[in-house]
Scaffold this active site. Structure first.
Site, short mmCIF file in Angstrom:
data_model
loop_
_atom_site.label_atom_id
_atom_site.label_comp_id
_atom_site.label_asym_id
_atom_site.label_seq_id
_atom_site.Cartn_x
_atom_site.Cartn_y
_atom_site.Cartn_z
N LYS A 58 0.83 -1.21 0.00
CA LYS A 58 0.00 0.00 0.00
C LYS A 58 0.87 1.27 0.00
O LYS A 58 2.09 1.21 0.24
CB LYS A 58 -0.94 -0.05 1.21
CG LYS A 58 -1.96 -1.20 1.13
CD LYS A 58 -2.95 -1.15 2.31
CE LYS A 58 -3.98 -2.25 2.23
NZ LYS A 58 -4.99 -2.15 3.32
N TYR A 98 -12.42 -2.37 -3.57
CA TYR A 98 -12.95 -2.49 -2.21
C TYR A 98 -14.48 -2.41 -2.18
O TYR A 98 -15.06 -2.02 -1.16
CB TYR A 98 -12.34 -1.42 -1.31
CG TYR A 98 -10.94 -1.75 -0.83
CD1 TYR A 98 -10.71 -2.86 -0.02
CD2 TYR A 98 -9.85 -0.96 -1.16
CE1 TYR A 98 -9.43 -3.18 0.44
CE2 TYR A 98 -8.57 -1.26 -0.72
CZ TYR A 98 -8.38 -2.38 0.09
OH TYR A 98 -7.12 -2.69 0.55
N PHE A 129 -15.62 3.59 7.02
CA PHE A 129 -14.24 3.95 6.66
C PHE A 129 -13.99 3.92 5.16
O PHE A 129 -12.85 4.15 4.72
CB PHE A 129 -13.25 3.02 7.38
CG PHE A 129 -13.44 1.55 7.09
CD1 PHE A 129 -12.92 0.96 5.94
CD2 PHE A 129 -14.13 0.74 7.99
CE1 PHE A 129 -13.10 -0.38 5.68
CE2 PHE A 129 -14.31 -0.62 7.72
CZ PHE A 129 -13.79 -1.17 6.56
N ARG A 173 -1.20 -14.35 4.39
CA ARG A 173 -1.92 -13.73 5.52
C ARG A 173 -1.10 -13.85 6.81
O ARG A 173 -1.11 -12.94 7.64
CB ARG A 173 -3.30 -14.38 5.71
CG ARG A 173 -4.27 -14.19 4.53
CD ARG A 173 -4.82 -12.81 4.36
NE ARG A 173 -5.58 -12.33 5.49
CZ ARG A 173 -6.38 -11.25 5.44
NH1 ARG A 173 -6.50 -10.56 4.32
NH2 ARG A 173 -7.03 -10.84 6.51
N THR A 231 -5.20 -7.38 10.62
CA THR A 231 -5.60 -6.14 9.95
C THR A 231 -5.18 -4.91 10.74
O THR A 231 -4.68 -3.93 10.18
CB THR A 231 -7.14 -6.13 9.73
OG1 THR A 231 -7.51 -7.31 9.02
CG2 THR A 231 -7.58 -4.89 8.97
N ARG A 257 2.67 -6.18 9.10
CA ARG A 257 1.89 -5.08 9.68
C ARG A 257 2.46 -4.65 11.03
O ARG A 257 2.42 -3.46 11.37
CB ARG A 257 0.42 -5.47 9.76
CG ARG A 257 -0.25 -5.36 8.37
CD ARG A 257 -1.59 -5.98 8.34
NE ARG A 257 -2.35 -5.59 7.14
CZ ARG A 257 -3.46 -6.20 6.73
NH1 ARG A 257 -3.93 -7.24 7.40
NH2 ARG A 257 -4.10 -5.79 5.66
N ASN A 276 -2.28 0.30 6.75
CA ASN A 276 -1.72 -0.95 7.29
C ASN A 276 -0.83 -1.72 6.31
O ASN A 276 -0.75 -2.94 6.36
CB ASN A 276 -2.84 -1.83 7.87
CG ASN A 276 -3.87 -2.24 6.85
OD1 ASN A 276 -3.76 -1.88 5.68
ND2 ASN A 276 -4.87 -2.99 7.27
N HIS A 318 -2.00 -5.50 1.53
CA HIS A 318 -3.25 -6.23 1.32
C HIS A 318 -2.89 -7.64 0.88
O HIS A 318 -1.91 -7.83 0.15
CB HIS A 318 -4.10 -5.58 0.22
CG HIS A 318 -5.20 -6.49 -0.26
ND1 HIS A 318 -6.40 -6.59 0.38
CD2 HIS A 318 -5.23 -7.39 -1.29
CE1 HIS A 318 -7.14 -7.51 -0.24
NE2 HIS A 318 -6.45 -8.00 -1.26
N GLU A 335 -9.29 -11.00 -7.59
CA GLU A 335 -8.40 -9.84 -7.43
C GLU A 335 -7.25 -9.88 -8.44
O GLU A 335 -6.86 -8.84 -8.98
CB GLU A 335 -7.87 -9.79 -6.00
CG GLU A 335 -8.98 -9.45 -5.00
CD GLU A 335 -8.56 -9.59 -3.54
OE1 GLU A 335 -9.41 -9.33 -2.67
OE2 GLU A 335 -7.40 -9.97 -3.26
P1 IDP Z 1 -7.74 -7.14 5.43
O1 IDP Z 1 -7.04 -6.06 4.63
O2 IDP Z 1 -6.91 -7.61 6.60
O3 IDP Z 1 -8.26 -8.28 4.57
P2 IDP Z 1 -10.50 -6.13 5.58
O4 IDP Z 1 -11.43 -6.37 6.72
O5 IDP Z 1 -10.79 -6.83 4.28
O6 IDP Z 1 -9.02 -6.45 6.10
O7 IDP Z 1 -10.47 -4.56 5.33
C1 IDP Z 1 -9.88 -4.02 4.18
C2 IDP Z 1 -9.09 -2.79 4.56
O8 IDP Z 1 -9.99 -1.80 5.03
C3 IDP Z 1 -8.11 -3.00 5.71
O9 IDP Z 1 -6.88 -3.51 5.30
C4 IDP Z 1 -7.97 -1.59 6.26
O10 IDP Z 1 -7.07 -0.83 5.44
C5 IDP Z 1 -9.38 -1.06 6.08
N1 IDP Z 1 -10.16 -1.23 7.31
C6 IDP Z 1 -10.76 -2.34 7.75
N2 IDP Z 1 -11.39 -2.14 8.91
C7 IDP Z 1 -11.19 -0.83 9.20
C8 IDP Z 1 -11.61 0.00 10.29
O11 IDP Z 1 -12.31 -0.42 11.22
N3 IDP Z 1 -11.19 1.29 10.23
C9 IDP Z 1 -10.44 1.78 9.22
N4 IDP Z 1 -10.02 1.03 8.18
C10 IDP Z 1 -10.39 -0.26 8.18
#
Ligand code: IDP
Length: 143
Positions: A11, A51, A59, A87, A93, A104, A114, A117, A128
């Protein structure tokens, strides 16, 4: 076990930290092979499409702002158990919950920014990968 593919993004925050090579080293050290790779600066439309499942989340706007704030590296990783392995390399996350030694934990500042992805299942990996790469852009191991 058969070879599997997963999709990965470094990212904008991690690209800005000049950590592409360090992160690629983690993938390769864990036995994952980079079989496709490119740097792109996502348009809002491309990021929103990627997304789309989070469209209704509070968010979503901030996530699209962040993902379009600078270039990203997108790559296809190939190896045994690639989805789960990636993962594990990434960590949780929210970096506050990520195990020590994960990407991370080492490179992410917050859940909003973070670092990486990674696909969460083989089905999402296939979708994807196709969202970013044509078949001709993927170069599987030949020897
Ligand atoms: P992942 O990236 O670990 O698969 P997902 O739940 O698919 O997590 O969420 C996608 C992305 O959305 C996360 O990597 C993060 O950048 C963002 N995200 C997820 N949950 C939150 C939140 O509660 N606040 C802000 N950003 C979030």
């Amino acid at each position: 076990m058969a070879l599997e593919r997963t999709f990965s993004i470094i990212k904008p925050d991690a690209v800005a930290k000049n950590a592409i090579g360090a992160i690629y080293n983690r993938f390769e050290s864990a036995g994952l092979r980079i079989v496709a790779s490119k740097m792109v600066h996502l348009s809002r439309e491309k990021a929103e499409g990627f997304y789309a499942e989070h469209k209704e989340r509070p968010f979503f706007g901030a996530l699209v702002d962040f993902m379009t704030s600078g270039p990203v590296m997108v790559q296809v990783l190939e190896g045994e158990n690639a989805v789960v392995k990636n993962r594990q390399i990434m960590g949780a996350t929210n970096p506050a919950d990520a195990d020590a030694g994960t990407l991370r934990s080492d490179y992410a500042a917050s859940i909003d920014e973070n670092a990486v992805h990674g696909s969460d299942a083989p089905e999402s990996a296939a979708r994807e990968i196709a969202y970013f790469f044509s078949d001709e852009e993927i170069c599987p191991r030949t020897r």
